[in-house]
Design a protein around this motif. Structure first.
Motif, PDB file in Angstrom:
ATOM      1  N   ARG A  39      11.497 -12.817   1.029  1.00  0.00           N
ATOM      2  CA  ARG A  39      12.758 -12.843   1.770  1.00  0.00           C
ATOM      3  C   ARG A  39      13.440 -11.496   1.620  1.00  0.00           C
ATOM      4  NH1 ARG A  39      15.143 -18.887   2.148  1.00  0.00           N
ATOM      5  NH2 ARG A  39      16.339 -17.856   3.759  1.00  0.00           N
ATOM      6  N   HIS A  40      14.306 -11.180   2.596  1.00  0.00           N
ATOM      7  CA  HIS A  40      15.045  -9.916   2.578  1.00  0.00           C
ATOM      8  C   HIS A  40      14.011  -8.789   2.500  1.00  0.00           C
ATOM      9  CE1 HIS A  40      18.088  -6.991   0.782  1.00  0.00           C
ATOM     10  NE2 HIS A  40      18.692  -7.413   1.886  1.00  0.00           N
ATOM     11  N   VAL A  41      14.163  -7.788   1.618  1.00  0.00           N
ATOM     12  CA  VAL A  41      13.177  -6.707   1.550  1.00  0.00           C
ATOM     13  C   VAL A  41      11.818  -7.190   1.047  1.00  0.00           C
ATOM     14  CG1 VAL A  41      14.762  -4.755   1.343  1.00  0.00           C
ATOM     15  CG2 VAL A  41      14.135  -6.050  -0.701  1.00  0.00           C
ATOM     16  N   GLY A  42      11.759  -8.386   0.508  1.00  0.00           N
ATOM     17  CA  GLY A  42      10.481  -8.949   0.101  1.00  0.00           C
ATOM     18  C   GLY A  42       9.628  -9.401   1.274  1.00  0.00           C
ATOM     19  N   PHE A  43      10.248  -9.618   2.438  1.00  0.00           N
ATOM     20  CA  PHE A  43       9.487 -10.042   3.609  1.00  0.00           C
ATOM     21  C   PHE A  43       8.522  -8.948   4.092  1.00  0.00           C
ATOM     22  CE2 PHE A  43       9.828 -10.660   8.446  1.00  0.00           C
ATOM     23  CZ  PHE A  43       8.596 -11.290   8.513  1.00  0.00           C
ATOM     24  N   PRO A  44       8.985  -7.688   4.307  1.00  0.00           N
ATOM     25  CA  PRO A  44       8.019  -6.650   4.668  1.00  0.00           C
ATOM     26  C   PRO A  44       6.957  -6.417   3.597  1.00  0.00           C
ATOM     27  CG  PRO A  44      10.270  -5.824   4.923  1.00  0.00           C
ATOM     28  CD  PRO A  44      10.370  -7.208   4.366  1.00  0.00           C
ATOM     29  N   ILE A  45       7.307  -6.646   2.331  1.00  0.00           N
ATOM     30  CA  ILE A  45       6.309  -6.487   1.266  1.00  0.00           C
ATOM     31  C   ILE A  45       5.250  -7.588   1.379  1.00  0.00           C
ATOM     32  CG2 ILE A  45       5.945  -6.469  -1.237  1.00  0.00           C
ATOM     33  CD1 ILE A  45       7.327  -3.965   0.015  1.00  0.00           C
ATOM     34  N   ALA A  46       5.653  -8.787   1.767  1.00  0.00           N
ATOM     35  CA  ALA A  46       4.680  -9.855   2.013  1.00  0.00           C
ATOM     36  C   ALA A  46       3.743  -9.469   3.158  1.00  0.00           C
ATOM     37  CB  ALA A  46       5.407 -11.163   2.329  1.00  0.00           C
ATOM     38  N   LEU A  47       4.294  -8.874   4.215  1.00  0.00           N
ATOM     39  CA  LEU A  47       3.472  -8.419   5.340  1.00  0.00           C
ATOM     40  C   LEU A  47       2.495  -7.337   4.900  1.00  0.00           C
ATOM     41  CD1 LEU A  47       6.238  -8.200   8.102  1.00  0.00           C
ATOM     42  CD2 LEU A  47       4.519  -9.991   7.846  1.00  0.00           C
ATOM     43  N   GLU A  48       2.969  -6.412   4.085  1.00  0.00           N
ATOM     44  CA  GLU A  48       2.115  -5.325   3.608  1.00  0.00           C
ATOM     45  C   GLU A  48       1.033  -5.849   2.666  1.00  0.00           C
ATOM     46  OE1 GLU A  48       0.609  -1.440   2.612  1.00  0.00           O
ATOM     47  OE2 GLU A  48       1.468  -2.433   4.359  1.00  0.00           O
ATOM     48  N   GLY A  49       1.369  -6.800   1.809  1.00  0.00           N
ATOM     49  CA  GLY A  49       0.365  -7.387   0.926  1.00  0.00           C
ATOM     50  C   GLY A  49      -0.742  -8.070   1.707  1.00  0.00           C
ATOM     51  N   ALA A  50      -0.373  -8.766   2.774  1.00  0.00           N
ATOM     52  CA  ALA A  50      -1.374  -9.422   3.614  1.00  0.00           C
ATOM     53  C   ALA A  50      -2.235  -8.389   4.333  1.00  0.00           C
ATOM     54  CB  ALA A  50      -0.683 -10.339   4.622  1.00  0.00           C
ATOM     55  N   LEU A  51      -1.610  -7.330   4.821  1.00  0.00           N
ATOM     56  CA  LEU A  51      -2.364  -6.292   5.525  1.00  0.00           C
ATOM     57  C   LEU A  51      -3.407  -5.653   4.621  1.00  0.00           C
ATOM     58  CD1 LEU A  51      -2.873  -4.512   7.999  1.00  0.00           C
ATOM     59  CD2 LEU A  51      -1.034  -3.011   7.205  1.00  0.00           C
ATOM     60  N   LYS A  52      -3.055  -5.398   3.371  1.00  0.00           N
ATOM     61  CA  LYS A  52      -4.007  -4.778   2.457  1.00  0.00           C
ATOM     62  C   LYS A  52      -5.256  -5.646   2.279  1.00  0.00           C
ATOM     63  CE  LYS A  52      -2.245  -0.972   1.848  1.00  0.00           C
ATOM     64  NZ  LYS A  52      -2.013  -1.091   3.285  1.00  0.00           N
ATOM     65  N   LEU A  53      -5.073  -6.951   2.150  1.00  0.00           N
ATOM     66  CA  LEU A  53      -6.229  -7.841   1.993  1.00  0.00           C
ATOM     67  C   LEU A  53      -7.079  -7.865   3.259  1.00  0.00           C
ATOM     68  CD1 LEU A  53      -5.329 -11.100   0.041  1.00  0.00           C
ATOM     69  CD2 LEU A  53      -6.836  -9.247  -0.621  1.00  0.00           C
ATOM     70  N   LYS A  54      -6.420  -7.880   4.416  1.00  0.00           N
ATOM     71  CA  LYS A  54      -7.167  -7.865   5.671  1.00  0.00           C
ATOM     72  C   LYS A  54      -7.967  -6.574   5.808  1.00  0.00           C
ATOM     73  CE  LYS A  54      -3.354  -9.345   7.913  1.00  0.00           C
ATOM     74  NZ  LYS A  54      -2.432  -9.820   8.964  1.00  0.00           N
ATOM     75  N   GLU A  55      -7.324  -5.458   5.473  1.00  0.00           N
ATOM     76  CA  GLU A  55      -7.944  -4.151   5.663  1.00  0.00           C
ATOM     77  C   GLU A  55      -9.206  -3.960   4.821  1.00  0.00           C
ATOM     78  OE1 GLU A  55      -4.825  -0.637   6.562  1.00  0.00           O
ATOM     79  OE2 GLU A  55      -4.383  -1.747   4.726  1.00  0.00           O
ATOM     80  N   ILE A  56      -9.121  -4.289   3.547  1.00  0.00           N
ATOM     81  CA  ILE A  56     -10.212  -3.866   2.662  1.00  0.00           C
ATOM     82  C   ILE A  56     -11.038  -5.004   2.076  1.00  0.00           C
ATOM     83  CG2 ILE A  56      -9.033  -1.714   2.081  1.00  0.00           C
ATOM     84  CD1 ILE A  56      -8.349  -2.931  -0.637  1.00  0.00           C
ATOM     85  N   ALA A  57     -10.521  -6.249   2.127  1.00  0.00           N
ATOM     86  CA  ALA A  57     -11.293  -7.379   1.592  1.00  0.00           C
ATOM     87  C   ALA A  57     -11.812  -8.292   2.689  1.00  0.00           C
ATOM     88  CB  ALA A  57     -10.446  -8.181   0.597  1.00  0.00           C
ATOM     89  N   TYR A  58     -11.360  -8.078   3.938  1.00  0.00           N
ATOM     90  CA  TYR A  58     -11.874  -8.802   5.104  1.00  0.00           C
ATOM     91  C   TYR A  58     -11.666 -10.306   4.991  1.00  0.00           C
ATOM     92  CZ  TYR A  58     -14.595  -4.413   5.069  1.00  0.00           C
ATOM     93  OH  TYR A  58     -14.997  -3.099   4.980  1.00  0.00           O
ATOM     94  N   ILE A  59     -10.544 -10.718   4.433  1.00  0.00           N
ATOM     95  CA  ILE A  59     -10.272 -12.157   4.389  1.00  0.00           C
ATOM     96  C   ILE A  59      -8.975 -12.440   5.117  1.00  0.00           C
ATOM     97  CG2 ILE A  59     -11.490 -12.456   2.201  1.00  0.00           C
ATOM     98  CD1 ILE A  59      -8.801 -12.747   0.833  1.00  0.00           C
ATOM     99  N   HIS A  60      -8.837 -13.693   5.557  1.00  0.00           N
ATOM    100  CA  HIS A  60      -7.615 -14.079   6.253  1.00  0.00           C
ATOM    101  C   HIS A  60      -6.421 -13.992   5.305  1.00  0.00           C
ATOM    102  CE1 HIS A  60      -4.528 -17.136   7.295  1.00  0.00           C
ATOM    103  NE2 HIS A  60      -4.614 -16.499   8.448  1.00  0.00           N
ATOM    104  N   ALA A  61      -5.373 -13.344   5.748  1.00  0.00           N
ATOM    105  CA  ALA A  61      -4.152 -13.235   4.948  1.00  0.00           C
ATOM    106  C   ALA A  61      -2.971 -13.147   5.904  1.00  0.00           C
ATOM    107  CB  ALA A  61      -4.202 -12.007   4.045  1.00  0.00           C
ATOM    108  N   GLU A  62      -1.902 -13.827   5.557  1.00  0.00           N
ATOM    109  CA  GLU A  62      -0.702 -13.796   6.393  1.00  0.00           C
ATOM    110  C   GLU A  62       0.526 -13.659   5.519  1.00  0.00           C
ATOM    111  OE1 GLU A  62       0.095 -16.112  10.049  1.00  0.00           O
ATOM    112  OE2 GLU A  62      -1.674 -17.255   9.450  1.00  0.00           O
ATOM    113  N   GLY A  63       1.468 -12.875   6.013  1.00  0.00           N
ATOM    114  CA  GLY A  63       2.760 -12.754   5.357  1.00  0.00           C
ATOM    115  C   GLY A  63       3.820 -13.482   6.155  1.00  0.00           C
TER     116      GLY A  63
END
Length: 424
Positions: free
Chosen positions: A284-308
């Motif tokens: 929530r708040h500034v933690g919401f974009p961090i959730a999006l970024e955490g999901a993107l990192k998993l998608k980018e390099i681990a090739y698994i489904h991730a959503e923020g």
């Protein structure tokens, strides 16, 4: 061939900026620059300050691991030399007059991917510090959305390479509409800074891994500097608040290092979760974009489904995804975040834990409220709410890196991706 100076600093530090539609002919003894119509032109010479060793792994298993470890320096170097002894911000490089900046009544960030998430973090901070409305628009959507900008709009482009074609075209469109344009960029001499009215360079050094880490933190830092500078120009309590925030911002490199020193358990978690097929992220708040970024990192390099997700959205649909054993990272705001957000996120953790989720909670030191509902707690040092993204994203970067390694994947060169996206 490369679109970043990291491609050649092992051979020379001397470089030449070329404008759009210019052609260079290089021989063993000379070079010649012409415009597209054949008329002679002059490129602008500059010297790359990065050491050649900065583009080498330096004993790390991967460039991504090295770049994660360099984040305290990336933030510290981005702050370096930008304040006077009394704490007053000095951003001489902006090349936009104080009167023009004081006249700004709207800010629009244009960026893609990780840079867009750093911009979303900046939105919360800049609006809070300046009370200037801030929009964040994906660069590839900007031109097609009939954007509302004028001479009092500051359009801020964010790009690590400064060559992202979607972002470059958004900048050009903003200039055509009469807006002021400012580039936050990590690469000296890149096209986007040259096309912008002003530039605020991050000083993260070369980022070689495709998945961005240290550039993300440096982009947030630079955007914070911009916001605090605008607050300083507004004067009064805005300026007083800016000085207090700068004091804490200068302490962040040490706290980032402290988080890096605590990552043993996160690495263990990643290693035994190598077979995981889906991970969710809540904030929530500034933690919401961090959730999006955490999901993107998993998608980018681990090739698994991730959503923020924004944690408050859970009850509006996504909670249907929760089933026994589902890993969910939760970025918990500081207990002193306004509007009882901390209490609300703890309630979210309780809800998903009750439905069998494996709750992986990132929380501040001393936050005991999360303990009854957390399967794992990853602690970060205490800080004010707007500084938290510089700390809470690090466990997510480390987790993604080591999950990819546990799967035997090349974290530096993920499939189908390039470091600089130079086509639309």
């Amino acid at each position: 061939m490369g679109s970043d100076v990291a491609a050649f600093i092992g051979y020379t530090r001397h470089a030449l900026e070329l404008a759009q539609d210019q052609i260079v002919t290089i021989t063993p003894d000379s070079h010649e620059v012409i415009n597209f119509d054949g008329s002679p032109a002059e490129g602008k010479r500059f010297e790359v300050t990065w050491d050649a060793s900065a583009a080498e792994k330096g004993g790390y298993d991967s460039f991504m691991a090295k770049e994660i470890a360099e984040q305290p320096h990336a933030v510290g170097d981005t702050l370096l030399g930008r304040t006077k002894d009394d704490g007053e911000l000095v951003l001489d490089e902006l090349r936009i007059s104080e009167d023009q900046l004081k006249n700004v009544n709207r800010i629009t960030f244009v960026a893609c991917g990780t840079a867009a998430y750093s911009s979303l973090v900046a939105k919360y901070a800049i609006e809070h510090w300046t009370r200037i409305p801030v929009d964040v628009v994906l660069a590839h959507e900007f031109r097609y959305s009939d954007p509302i900008v004028d001479e009092r709009t500051l359009v801020v482009s964010v790009s690590q390479s400064g060559e992202t074609m979607d972002t470059l075209m958004a900048v050009k469109h903003a200039k055509d509409l009469g807006a002021l344009t400012l580039s936050i960029c990590n690469t000296q001499g890149a096209t986007i800074p040259r096309e912008s009215d002003a530039v605020l360079y991050t000083h993260a050094g070369p980022e070689v891994a495709v998945a961005s880490t240290k550039a993300f933190l440096a982009q947030i830092t630079a955007a914070y500097l911009l916001g605090l500078y605008l607050a300083q120009l507004r004067g009064g309590t805005f300026a007083d608040d800016a000085k207090a925030v700068m004091t804490e911002l200068r302490e962040m490199p040490e706290k980032i290092q402290e988080v890096l020193d605590r990552m043993d358990r996160v690495i263990e978690m990643a290693n035994f979760m190598a077979d995981t097929r889906s991970v969710l992220f809540l904030g929530r708040h500034v933690g919401f974009p961090i959730a999006l970024e955490g999901a993107l990192k998993l998608k980018e390099i681990a090739y698994i489904h991730a959503e923020g997700f924004a944690a408050g959205e859970l009850k509006h649909g996504p909670i249907a995804l929760i089933e026994p054993g589902q890993p969910v990272f939760v970025i918990v705001p500081s207990p002193d975040t306004p509007h009882e957000l901390h209490k609300k996120v703890v309630s979210n953790i309780q809800e998903i834990r009750a439905r069998g989720a494996r709750t992986l909670v990132i929380a501040h030191d001393g936050d005991e409220d999360v303990e009854p509902f957390a399967s794992e707690i990853i602690r970060v040092p205490q800080c004010s709410p707007l500084m938290a993204p510089l700390l809470t994203v690090i466990p997510l970067q480390v987790f993604a890196l080591h999950l990819a390694m546990a799967k035997g994947l090349d974290a530096d060169q993920p499939r189908n991706l390039a470091k600089s996206v130079t086509v639309e």
